[in-house]
Design a protein around this motif. Structure first.
Motif, PDB file in Angstrom:
ATOM      1  N   PHE A  70       6.503   0.213   4.928  1.00 52.04           N
ATOM      2  CA  PHE A  70       5.400  -0.541   4.241  1.00 52.04           C
ATOM      3  C   PHE A  70       6.434  -1.661   4.724  1.00 52.04           C
ATOM      4  O   PHE A  70       4.984  -2.651   5.049  1.00 52.04           O
ATOM      5  N   GLY A  71       6.765  -2.131   4.870  1.00 52.26           N
ATOM      6  CA  GLY A  71       7.945  -3.185   5.656  1.00 52.26           C
ATOM      7  C   GLY A  71       6.829  -4.019   7.008  1.00 52.26           C
ATOM      8  O   GLY A  71       6.331  -4.845   7.315  1.00 52.26           O
ATOM      9  N   ASP A 129       6.522  -5.996  -5.051  1.00 54.90           N
ATOM     10  CA  ASP A 129       5.821  -6.801  -5.577  1.00 54.90           C
ATOM     11  C   ASP A 129       4.130  -5.729  -6.317  1.00 54.90           C
ATOM     12  O   ASP A 129       3.760  -6.245  -7.309  1.00 54.90           O
ATOM     13  N   SER A 177      10.831  -4.859  -0.878  1.00 55.15           N
ATOM     14  CA  SER A 177      10.115  -6.206  -1.130  1.00 55.15           C
ATOM     15  C   SER A 177       8.783  -5.601  -1.294  1.00 55.15           C
ATOM     16  O   SER A 177       8.252  -6.310  -2.175  1.00 55.15           O
ATOM     17  N   SER A 178       7.791  -5.679  -0.928  1.00 51.45           N
ATOM     18  CA  SER A 178       6.069  -4.982  -0.449  1.00 51.45           C
ATOM     19  C   SER A 178       6.165  -4.308  -2.057  1.00 51.45           C
ATOM     20  O   SER A 178       5.441  -4.001  -2.379  1.00 51.45           O
ATOM     21  N   LYS A 181       6.092  -7.863   7.474  1.00 51.69           N
ATOM     22  CA  LYS A 181       7.357  -8.538   6.136  1.00 51.69           C
ATOM     23  C   LYS A 181       8.592  -7.378   6.922  1.00 51.69           C
ATOM     24  O   LYS A 181       9.226  -6.318   6.639  1.00 51.69           O
ATOM     25  N   GLY A 192      11.846  -5.560   4.146  1.00 53.77           N
ATOM     26  CA  GLY A 192      10.108  -5.877   3.593  1.00 53.77           C
ATOM     27  C   GLY A 192       9.786  -4.905   3.527  1.00 53.77           C
ATOM     28  O   GLY A 192       9.175  -5.253   1.841  1.00 53.77           O
ATOM     29  N   GLY A 193       9.812  -3.509   3.328  1.00 55.26           N
ATOM     30  CA  GLY A 193       9.180  -2.458   2.446  1.00 55.26           C
ATOM     31  C   GLY A 193       9.088  -2.730   1.075  1.00 55.26           C
ATOM     32  O   GLY A 193       8.579  -2.487   0.185  1.00 55.26           O
ATOM     33  N   TYR A 222      -2.293   2.216  -2.098  1.00 54.95           N
ATOM     34  CA  TYR A 222      -1.160   1.805  -0.736  1.00 54.95           C
ATOM     35  C   TYR A 222      -1.689   2.794  -0.190  1.00 54.95           C
ATOM     36  O   TYR A 222      -2.517   2.421   1.390  1.00 54.95           O
ATOM     37  N   LYS A 257       3.149  -5.016   6.412  1.00 60.79           N
ATOM     38  CA  LYS A 257       3.031  -5.593   5.779  1.00 60.79           C
ATOM     39  C   LYS A 257       3.415  -6.768   6.179  1.00 60.79           C
ATOM     40  O   LYS A 257       3.406  -7.847   6.772  1.00 60.79           O
TER      41      LYS A 257
END
Length: 142
Positions: A13-14, A103, A99-100, A19, A96-97, A122, A17
């Motif tokens: 995921f991170g 969200d 956090s994503s 991220k 980062g994942g 997703y 993105k």
């Protein structure tokens, strides 16, 4: 899903993105740390995942440098485990994942059905399918 797969999905995921969150960044607690228990029990799978996320995050690097000097490093040169490029890349992407995903859950709501719907949307989104297929091809190679 087991903890190795969950960590890989979060790191993916991170990475997807673009991220990454620094391992040294304060998160409201005194110190951010990760347990090495999952790694200790699943070293081959985790090392593969470290390498795959590092490859995805650094596709612009020359192939030999990426594979031989970054993606599949071992803890033999005196660096601390979390300072290794591949380990750091993985855990920064994992953060980062998280956090994503947070969200995404906020957008859909946090009950079980909404979280499942968010993950399904997703994972089936056209751009994300392409990333997952790319990861699948990398796994087949290694």
């Amino acid at each position: 899903m087991n903890s190795v797969q969950i960590q890989f999905l979060l790191a993916l995921f991170g990475s997807n993105k673009d991220k990454k969150i620094s391992l040294n960044e304060k998160d409201g607690s005194d110190q951010r740390s990760f347990s090495r228990t999952v790694f200790s029990k699943n070293a081959p799978e985790m090392e593969r995942n470290f390498g795959l996320i590092t490859i995805l995050n650094n596709e612009n690097l020359p192939y030999n440098d990426l594979l031989n000097k970054k993606a599949f490093l071992k803890n033999g040169n005196g660096k601390k485990f979390f300072e290794l490029d591949n380990v750091s890349e993985f855990y920064q992407s994992l953060l980062g994942g998280i956090s994503s995903l947070n969200d995404l859950m906020f957008e859909y709501g946090n009950d079980e059905d909404n979280i499942f719907d968010a993950l399904y949307d997703y994972l089936t989104e056209e751009n994300n399918v392409a990333v997952i297929e790319r990861v699948s091809e990398q796994v087949k190679r290694y």
